[in-house]
Design an enzyme around this catalytic site. Structure first.
Site, PDB file in Angstrom:
ATOM      1  N   GLU A  92      24.178   9.471 -27.913  1.00 50.78           N
ATOM      2  CA  GLU A  92      24.192  10.018 -26.554  1.00 50.78           C
ATOM      3  C   GLU A  92      23.904   8.940 -25.513  1.00 50.78           C
ATOM      4  O   GLU A  92      23.139   8.014 -25.776  1.00 50.78           O
ATOM      5  CB  GLU A  92      23.113  11.100 -26.440  1.00 50.78           C
ATOM      6  CG  GLU A  92      23.428  12.296 -27.293  1.00 50.78           C
ATOM      7  CD  GLU A  92      22.294  13.305 -27.333  1.00 50.78           C
ATOM      8  OE1 GLU A  92      21.478  13.330 -26.395  1.00 50.78           O
ATOM      9  OE2 GLU A  92      22.234  14.061 -28.312  1.00 50.78           O
ATOM     10  N   CYS A 112      16.717   7.412 -35.555  1.00 54.63           N
ATOM     11  CA  CYS A 112      15.558   6.532 -35.391  1.00 54.63           C
ATOM     12  C   CYS A 112      14.632   6.720 -36.589  1.00 54.63           C
ATOM     13  O   CYS A 112      14.500   7.820 -37.116  1.00 54.63           O
ATOM     14  CB  CYS A 112      14.820   6.895 -34.093  1.00 54.63           C
ATOM     15  SG  CYS A 112      13.419   5.819 -33.738  1.00 54.63           S
ATOM     16  N   CYS A 119      10.025  14.251 -30.632  1.00 55.11           N
ATOM     17  CA  CYS A 119      11.331  13.695 -30.253  1.00 55.11           C
ATOM     18  C   CYS A 119      12.450  14.224 -31.146  1.00 55.11           C
ATOM     19  O   CYS A 119      12.354  14.181 -32.371  1.00 55.11           O
ATOM     20  CB  CYS A 119      11.254  12.179 -30.342  1.00 55.11           C
ATOM     21  SG  CYS A 119      12.850  11.361 -30.122  1.00 55.11           S
ATOM     22  N   CYS A 333      17.031  13.582 -25.039  1.00 50.20           N
ATOM     23  CA  CYS A 333      17.997  12.764 -25.755  1.00 50.20           C
ATOM     24  C   CYS A 333      17.893  13.000 -27.255  1.00 50.20           C
ATOM     25  O   CYS A 333      16.817  13.007 -27.815  1.00 50.20           O
ATOM     26  CB  CYS A 333      17.772  11.308 -25.421  1.00 50.20           C
ATOM     27  SG  CYS A 333      19.321  10.490 -25.166  1.00 50.20           S
TER      28      CYS A 333
HETATM   29  N1  SAH Z   1      12.469   4.551 -28.968  1.00 48.65           N
HETATM   30  C1  SAH Z   1      12.173   4.184 -27.646  1.00 48.65           C
HETATM   31  C2  SAH Z   1      13.264   4.506 -26.658  1.00 48.65           C
HETATM   32  C3  SAH Z   1      13.969   5.817 -26.851  1.00 48.65           C
HETATM   33  S1  SAH Z   1      13.015   7.254 -26.582  1.00 48.65           S
HETATM   34  C4  SAH Z   1      10.856   4.759 -27.209  1.00 48.65           C
HETATM   35  O1  SAH Z   1      10.310   5.590 -27.923  1.00 48.65           O
HETATM   36  O2  SAH Z   1      10.348   4.344 -26.173  1.00 48.65           O
HETATM   37  C5  SAH Z   1      12.997   7.311 -24.804  1.00 48.65           C
HETATM   38  C6  SAH Z   1      11.819   7.995 -24.188  1.00 48.65           C
HETATM   39  O3  SAH Z   1      11.882   9.400 -24.371  1.00 48.65           O
HETATM   40  C7  SAH Z   1      10.487   7.556 -24.779  1.00 48.65           C
HETATM   41  O4  SAH Z   1       9.551   7.320 -23.756  1.00 48.65           O
HETATM   42  C8  SAH Z   1      10.116   8.745 -25.607  1.00 48.65           C
HETATM   43  O5  SAH Z   1       8.750   8.781 -25.895  1.00 48.65           O
HETATM   44  C9  SAH Z   1      10.605   9.875 -24.738  1.00 48.65           C
HETATM   45  N2  SAH Z   1      10.749  11.164 -25.398  1.00 48.65           N
HETATM   46  C10 SAH Z   1      11.147  11.447 -26.646  1.00 48.65           C
HETATM   47  N3  SAH Z   1      11.123  12.781 -26.862  1.00 48.65           N
HETATM   48  C11 SAH Z   1      10.701  13.353 -25.711  1.00 48.65           C
HETATM   49  C12 SAH Z   1      10.465  14.700 -25.308  1.00 48.65           C
HETATM   50  N4  SAH Z   1      10.657  15.716 -26.118  1.00 48.65           N
HETATM   51  N5  SAH Z   1      10.015  14.893 -24.048  1.00 48.65           N
HETATM   52  C13 SAH Z   1       9.839  13.863 -23.190  1.00 48.65           C
HETATM   53  N6  SAH Z   1      10.038  12.585 -23.521  1.00 48.65           N
HETATM   54  C14 SAH Z   1      10.462  12.328 -24.769  1.00 48.65           C
HETATM   55 FE1  SF4 Z   2      12.323   6.950 -32.035  1.00 44.41          FE
HETATM   56 FE2  SF4 Z   2      12.181   9.119 -30.541  1.00 44.41          FE
HETATM   57 FE3  SF4 Z   2       9.958   7.846 -31.218  1.00 44.41          FE
HETATM   58 FE4  SF4 Z   2      11.639   6.701 -29.467  1.00 44.41          FE
HETATM   59  S1  SF4 Z   2      10.497   8.591 -29.174  1.00 44.41           S
HETATM   60  S2  SF4 Z   2      10.634   5.741 -31.217  1.00 44.41           S
HETATM   61  S3  SF4 Z   2      13.605   7.435 -30.283  1.00 44.41           S
HETATM   62  S4  SF4 Z   2      11.367   8.853 -32.621  1.00 44.41           S
END
Ligand code: SAH
Ligand code: SF4
Length: 347
Positions: A92, A112, A119, A333
């Site tokens: 995405e 991931c 997430c 995402c």
């Molecule tokens: N793996 C990296 C980048 C991708 S995730 C990371 O974890 O930073 C991108 C962002 O979305 C991160 O800050 C992550 O913690 C947040 N994220 C993931 N799931 C989420 C959710 N359900 N609600 C809000 N933020 C979320």
């Molecule tokens: Fe991976 Fe989601 Fe954790 Fe980012 S927030 S490190 S994408 S599992």
């Protein structure tokens, strides 16, 4: 002989390859520019002779991202794409309009490995790393589809960029190159869950990249429950690496904090966070957690968010609640892909 992915190669590498085969060196720049303007096929490279185009297609291939699905927000024109690659894997990307131009949030991995409990991407597991060309292809496809020039990039889609480090570094080199999209490091943010050894490495490279750290908790007790990476590198070790990053680069670190009701949103958490971040060049982005099916997590209330911010600000820190764009399509995402997988597999 296996063909090489030419849009993951630097201009210099293409030039060396061409020269080694006895092709004119000046062709390398032309081909590089075609690739970075989004050519998906060697036949489009009309300034190359037919023979050269055939030879290129024998020796190389171009990775492209095709649109599997697209959602457009009715509120603010935010666009969410589900892209498919040649092997059928999907990721995405989200295209957002801000007052200073268009920003795209791209994925760096299919799935991931990090397994954060809140997430959607983490929940559907890991499939493979994206190549540098597949990261670029998301930008080019979104640009072509929207007709907009993209000026900013955030590596904040699916995947952990620092777990695909070599490919991400190469992507950064390509996307910022003079004859490529030429998007400067100051216009790029990389978000990590806290892969500490790579944060040190990145700091030593002194790129002018914005580092965004997904902190989401002030202490190991809470963080290790929701983010397994914390069992390898704890909060104090992570914050030490962050301070090193800002000392080396003079850049402010952006800390992401997704507020989950009853988990990390108390006044005590805010005070502990303020204590931990004192003296670090930082900005805190509070995010209402997106509801993900099966997690049982709910977003903290607006009152909690306000109380949390007040405590941080009183301690001299800067914090904002992140403006949510495309809230009607912003299943966080990873959800679009998961839903598509469910449709296909009938789960
Ligand atoms: N793996 C990296 C980048 C991708 S995730 C990371 O974890 O930073 C991108 C962002 O979305 C991160 O800050 C992550 O913690 C947040 N994220 C993931 N799931 C989420 C959710 N359900 N609600 C809000 N933020 C979320
Ligand atoms: Fe991976 Fe989601 Fe954790 Fe980012 S927030 S490190 S994408 S599992």
């Amino acid at each position: 002989m296996a063909r090489e992915e030419i849009n993951s190669m630097t201009e210099d590498e293409i030039r060396r390859d061409f020269t080694a085969q006895g092709w004119p060196a000046f062709r390398a720049r032309q081909v590089y520019q075609w690739l970075h303007r989004g050519a998906e096929d060697f036949e489009r490279m009309t300034d190359q002779s037919k023979v050269i185009r055939q030879l290129l297609a024998q020796k190389y291939y171009i990775s492209v991202a095709s649109i599997e699905k697209k959602l457009v927000s009715q509120y603010d024109n935010t666009m969410k794409y589900l892209f498919r690659f040649a092997d059928g894997e999907m990721v995405e990307s989200v295209l957002m309009q801000y007052h200073h131009g268009y920003t795209i949030c791209i994925s760096t991995q299919v799935g991931c490995k990090m397994g954060c409990t809140f997430c959607a991407t983490g929940q559907s597991g890991f499939s493979r790393n994206l190549t540098p060309a597949e990261m670029l292809a998301q930008i080019q496809a979104a640009q072509r589809d929207s007709g907009q020039r993209i000026s900013n990039i955030v590596l904040m889609g699916m995947g952990e960029p620092l777990d695909n480090y070599e490919n991400v570094l190469r992507f950064l080199e390509l996307v910022s190159s003079e004859h490529g999209l030429n998007i400067g490091m100051r216009h790029i943010s990389l978000s990590t869950c806290g892969v500490v050894d790579k944060i040190y490495d990145l700091a030593d490279r002194r790129l002018q990249l914005t580092l965004s750290v997904s902190l989401h908790a002030p202490n190991d007790g809470i963080r290790s429950q929701t983010m397994p990476v914390n069992r390898r590198w704890g909060v104090d070790e992570l914050l030490k690496a962050c301070r090193y990053y800002s000392e080396q680069t003079h850049r402010r670190i952006s800390f992401e904090y997704a507020m989950i009701s009853g988990v990390n949103d108390s006044d005590a958490c805010a005070r502990e966070l303020a204590g931990k971040l004192r003296g670090t060049l930082s900005h805190i982005n509070l995010i209402p957690v997106n509801q993900v099916t099966g997690t049982g997590y709910h977003s903290a209330s607006v009152e909690r968010q306000r109380a949390f911010i007040r405590i941080l600000e009183k301690s001299g820190l800067t914090a904002t609640v992140r403006r949510t764009l495309g809230s009607d399509i912003n299943a966080s995402c990873g959800q679009l892909r998961r839903r598509r997988q469910e449709e296909v597999t009938g789960l």
